[in-house]
Every structure is written in C-alpha cells, then in structure tokens.
Enzyme design. Structure first.
Site, PDB file in Angstrom:
ATOM      1  N   GLY A  50       5.231  12.220  -2.434  1.00 43.29           N
ATOM      2  CA  GLY A  50       4.415  13.199  -1.834  1.00 43.29           C
ATOM      3  C   GLY A  50       5.115  14.012  -0.889  1.00 43.29           C
ATOM      4  N   THR A  51       5.737  13.152   0.323  1.00 41.67           N
ATOM      5  CA  THR A  51       6.463  13.954   1.269  1.00 41.67           C
ATOM      6  C   THR A  51       7.278  15.035   0.728  1.00 41.67           C
ATOM      7  OG1 THR A  51       6.234  11.949   2.583  1.00 41.67           O
ATOM      8  CG2 THR A  51       7.642  13.653   3.249  1.00 41.67           C
ATOM      9  N   ASN A 107      -6.630  11.755   3.469  1.00 38.41           N
ATOM     10  CA  ASN A 107      -6.438  10.474   3.266  1.00 38.41           C
ATOM     11  C   ASN A 107      -7.127   9.712   4.180  1.00 38.41           C
ATOM     12  OD1 ASN A 107      -4.420  12.315   4.871  1.00 38.41           O
ATOM     13  ND2 ASN A 107      -3.578  10.488   5.517  1.00 38.41           N
ATOM     14  N   GLN A 159      -3.959  12.157  -2.728  1.00 43.17           N
ATOM     15  CA  GLN A 159      -4.826  11.005  -2.580  1.00 43.17           C
ATOM     16  C   GLN A 159      -5.800  11.253  -3.845  1.00 43.17           C
ATOM     17  OE1 GLN A 159      -5.503   8.337  -0.803  1.00 43.17           O
ATOM     18  NE2 GLN A 159      -3.753   8.664   0.761  1.00 43.17           N
ATOM     19  N   SER A 209       1.784  11.519  -5.801  1.00 40.88           N
ATOM     20  CA  SER A 209       2.716  10.495  -5.414  1.00 40.88           C
ATOM     21  C   SER A 209       2.446   9.488  -6.149  1.00 40.88           C
ATOM     22  CB  SER A 209       2.555  10.343  -3.906  1.00 40.88           C
ATOM     23  OG  SER A 209       3.297   9.022  -3.580  1.00 40.88           O
ATOM     24  N   HIS A 228       2.717   6.199  -6.071  1.00 40.15           N
ATOM     25  CA  HIS A 228       2.274   4.655  -5.492  1.00 40.15           C
ATOM     26  C   HIS A 228       0.910   4.963  -5.125  1.00 40.15           C
ATOM     27  CE1 HIS A 228       2.531   5.184  -1.153  1.00 40.15           C
ATOM     28  NE2 HIS A 228       3.103   6.367  -1.236  1.00 40.15           N
ATOM     29  N   THR A 242      19.831  13.374  -9.963  1.00 44.25           N
ATOM     30  CA  THR A 242      19.290  12.631 -11.283  1.00 44.25           C
ATOM     31  C   THR A 242      18.020  11.905 -10.851  1.00 44.25           C
ATOM     32  OG1 THR A 242      21.741  12.447 -11.693  1.00 44.25           O
ATOM     33  CG2 THR A 242      20.235  11.026 -12.748  1.00 44.25           C
ATOM     34  N   CYS A 261      -1.511   5.567   7.496  1.00 48.92           N
ATOM     35  CA  CYS A 261      -0.935   5.439   6.153  1.00 48.92           C
ATOM     36  C   CYS A 261      -0.572   4.003   5.919  1.00 48.92           C
ATOM     37  CB  CYS A 261       0.519   6.263   5.892  1.00 48.92           C
ATOM     38  SG  CYS A 261       0.093   7.748   5.053  1.00 48.92           S
TER      39      CYS A 261
HETATM   40  N1  PLP Z   1       0.094  13.650   1.540  1.00 46.76           N
HETATM   41  C1  PLP Z   1      -1.038  12.738   1.735  1.00 46.76           C
HETATM   42  C2  PLP Z   1      -2.291  13.146   1.904  1.00 46.76           C
HETATM   43  C3  PLP Z   1      -0.884  11.312   1.822  1.00 46.76           C
HETATM   44  O1  PLP Z   1      -1.796  10.336   1.816  1.00 46.76           O
HETATM   45  C4  PLP Z   1       0.651  10.587   1.856  1.00 46.76           C
HETATM   46  C5  PLP Z   1       1.001   9.441   1.900  1.00 46.76           C
HETATM   47  O2  PLP Z   1      -0.005   8.642   2.399  1.00 46.76           O
HETATM   48  C6  PLP Z   1       1.284  11.688   1.530  1.00 46.76           C
HETATM   49  C7  PLP Z   1       1.132  13.132   1.567  1.00 46.76           C
HETATM   50  C8  PLP Z   1       3.100  11.322   1.440  1.00 46.76           C
HETATM   51  O3  PLP Z   1       3.240  10.623   0.256  1.00 46.76           O
HETATM   52  P1  PLP Z   1       4.608   9.794   0.002  1.00 46.76           P
HETATM   53  O4  PLP Z   1       4.122   8.546   0.620  1.00 46.76           O
HETATM   54  O5  PLP Z   1       4.665   9.614  -1.625  1.00 46.76           O
HETATM   55  O6  PLP Z   1       5.651  10.510   0.847  1.00 46.76           O
END
Ligand code: PLP
Length: 393
Positions: free
Chosen positions: A66-67, A159, A187, A207, A209, A249, A336
């Site tokens: 996600g980041t 989140n 989320q 994301s 996970h 990759t 988080c």
């Molecule tokens: N955006 C939101 C709303 C999240 O809750 C999170 C992680 O908790 C992220 C982005 C970041 O995702 P990742 O952990 O895959 O980098």
C-alpha cells in the site's frame, strides 16, 4: 489469544498458501493474477468477463504494498505535472494514512528543489471522521482558475475508525472539475464490494496483507488514460517495462497469492461482512451500554469490522497492555500495530478532546473472529476498565 487487530494485518488465508506453495512460477502466472485481480475489481464476473465490460478495465500495477502504491499515485502525478510544465495542486484529507500525507510533503519538498509550482491542501474532516463532498467541490472551484494538474487523494476507508468516504460522490465531483481522483483503498479492498466499472476513480491503492494475502505486495489500479511518471527506473525480467511506470521483477508467487486471496474474500464477501458486522455491533453495544463513560469514535457508516472506542479516565496504553496480558490483541487509536504509542492524528483531526484521544482503542474483527471470542472480549474489557478506574481512585 483473541486477535482483534485485523486492520493492522490479516493472517494469511490457507487458500493463499496453497497457491504459493504449489506454485510453478513464471510470467504467465503473473499475467493470470493481473487479469484475475482486474476481473475481481470490475464486479467479480466469471473468467473472460473482462472482454464484455462497458468501461475499459485499466491497468493493475503490482507494487510492494500500500505504501508504494500511495507514493506512486501522489508523486507519479507530481512528476507528470512537472514534465508537462504545469502547476500541480494536491488535495488530501487530514485523516489520511502517513503513506499519503508523507508523499504529499515529499511532493512539496521536490517542488521546492526543482522550482516547480506545487501546493498541497489538507482538507478538514467533520467530527464524524469524513471529508464532506461539498468541501472537495469548494476547494476545487477555488483552484480551477490557476489551470493546474489537480490530484484529489482521499481514502476509501480510514484505518483507525473504519469510516467510509463518499468516494462515489467525490469521484463524480472530480470528474466534473477535471481533477484526478486517487483513493487509498488499502482497508477497503476485500472488505467492501467494489466495481471499478462504476466507481469514478482514476487510481486506487491496495495491499494484499489486509485481505489475507502475502505481506509486501499490493497494487495500484490505474484507469486507462491516466498518465503517471515512474518513481523507479529499469527493466522487467531484463526487458523494457511494458507499463512504463513500475519496472522491477515481480514475485510471481506473491502476485498469484494476492489474486487467490482476493478471489476468496470476494466470493465470501456478503456473508462474511454480515457476520463480522453483527459481531462488531454486539461488541459495540456491549461496551457502550455495559461500561459507563465510553464513546464510539467515527460515524456509523464504516467498515463492518472496525470499532474505535474511548474509555473515560483510562490510558489506552495501559488498557492495551493489560488486555494483551489477558490474551486480547487490539490496537491503539493511532496504530497500524498494537505497539504504536503515537498520538492519533486521525482523532485529533476529528476535533476530539485530548482525554478522548488518549483513551481510544481500535478493535478490528476478521474472518476468524467468533461469537465466543466477542463474549470473552466483552467480559475482559469490562473487568480491565473497572480495574484501571479503581487504581485511579
Ligand atoms: N494505507 C492505509 C489506509 C493503511 O491502513 C496502510 C497500512 O496499514 C497503508 C496504506 C500501508 O500499506 P502497507 O502496509 O501495505 O505498506
């Protein structure tokens, strides 16, 4: 251990492991995963349904999570504006995840370094935790005269509180005002029904996970015609990057595992949301009605598994520590991860008083949460809150 921190990370689904361990690998598997994810995001039709979609399916760009997806959406747009020699305006919300807020700050910093005209505006949320569509419309009208490239980046679901943004309405406004609309749906993907044929977003981040897939993998959905500049440079398996946006990759096993997890979640979405929502409501009612001096944070229009609650006169860190000792894993308001002690910028942006922010806890339920666990959690929370209040005298 009663795990109620699914919003931090969701244990990997056994179905996903099957696809990862039996994995034979190869580019075709990655492409099959890409096609599957696209199909699932377009209303989840049967194999081959993409060809019959009314809207163009767009592109899935695999990322490390996600980041990276959020960074790519925000900074990729900034560099696109720079390349086109246009001013760049980014509107975002005060309760966004750090991945978006920090990317916006980086865009401003790069703007300063490169002498580009870039401005970020952080829109306020109301006490219910959401940015109102009208706030977006007014902000867009004010900057229209400058003819910039505009990006609106607002999360699908928060989140910490689970509060849902009115992405449909905001997406419509962005289209009318000729702005790009990115939504951080980290989320939401796998937790709410999504149909990108109808949802007016230009970009969407996810994301794996958070929906039972592997850690360290995710994607950015990019609607056809949306142009971004890459943040990384290189090739894919030694050949030119076909997307032109994200070389490197890809882990075939991760891509396949993510597609498998999303397919599983999508197939069970309606009954699981109803089940989890019912359990969450039981927990909420039990706390609000059974423990005096408790308050829910965020409006009721939320993800089914989220519950953010403040307990008068109780430090959230002490409560979390004792709950952990008694086998309940929840999370601090800002977190988080359960260990985080940072003050919640989300609850602060909602205008909540300090004591309510410092006493907030997030419970997030998931596929393995049971009725028995919720009954036990209620008993343990009641007991622990009264112990802590007694200690304070
Ligand atoms: N955006 C939101 C709303 C999240 O809750 C999170 C992680 O908790 C992220 C982005 C970041 O995702 P990742 O952990 O895959 O980098």
């Amino acid at each position: 251990m009663i795990y109620l921190d699914y919003a931090a990370t969701s244990p990997a689904l056994p179905e996903m492991f099957a696809s990862q361990t039996l994995f034979t690998g190869g580019k075709t598997e990655t492409e099959a995963a890409r096609a599957k994810i696209t199909r699932l995001l377009m209303g989840g039709g049967p194999a081959g349904a993409c060809g019959t979609l009314s809207a163009d399916p767009g592109e899935i760009i695999f990322t490390s999570g996600g980041t990276e997806s959020d960074n790519l959406a925000v900074l990729g747009t900034f560099f696109q504006a720079k390349k086109a020699g246009r001013p760049c305006r980014i509107l975002t919300g005060a309760t966004e995840h750090e991945a978006v807020l920090e990317s916006c700050k980086a865009a401003e910093a790069y703007g300063g370094m490169f002498g580009c005209d870039v401005k970020v505006q952080v829109l306020p949320v109301s006490e219910d935790g959401a940015v109102a569509p009208e706030t977006v419309r007014e902000a867009l009208r004010e900057i229209r005269a400058e003819a910039p490239l505009i990006l609106v980046s607002l999360m699908y679901a928060n989140n910490e509180t689970g509060v849902l943004t009115d992405v449909e309405e905001i997406g419509r406004i962005c289209r009318e005002e000729d702005a790009l609309f990115h939504t951080d749906a980290v989320q939401a993907v796998g937790h709410v029904p999504l149909d990108l044929r109808k949802l007016p977003v230009s970009m969407l981040s996810a994301s794996a996970h958070k929906f039972g897939g592997p850690k360290g993998t995710g994607f950015l959905y990019l609607r056809k015609g949306v142009r971004l500049q890459p943040l990384f440079f290189g090739t894919v398996d030694g050949e030119a990057d076909p997307s032109g946006i994200r070389p490197g990759t890809i882990s075939d096993a991760d891509a396949a595992g993510m597609a498998k997890a999303l397919a599983y979640r999508t197939a069970h979405l309606s009954e699981e949301s109803a089940r989890i929502g019912r359990l969450r409501d039981l927990l909420e009612k039990g706390i609000l009605e059974g423990i005096p001096g408790t308050h829910r944070n965020g409006r009721s229009l939320r993800l089914p598994g989220h519950l953010n609650i403040s307990f008068d006169g109780v430090e959230s860190s002490s409560l979390l520590f004792l709950l952990d000792m008694k086998g309940v894993c929840a999370s601090g308001g800002s977190a988080c991860a359960a260990q985080s002690r940072k003050r919640s910028h989300v609850l602060a942006a909602m205008g909540l008083p300090e004591d309510r922010i410092n006493s907030a806890i997030r419970f997030s339920l998931g596929p393995e949460t049971t009725d028995h666990e919720i009954a036990e959690t209620l008993r343990i929370v009641r007991e622990t809150v009264s112990e802590l209040r007694m200690l304070r005298g």
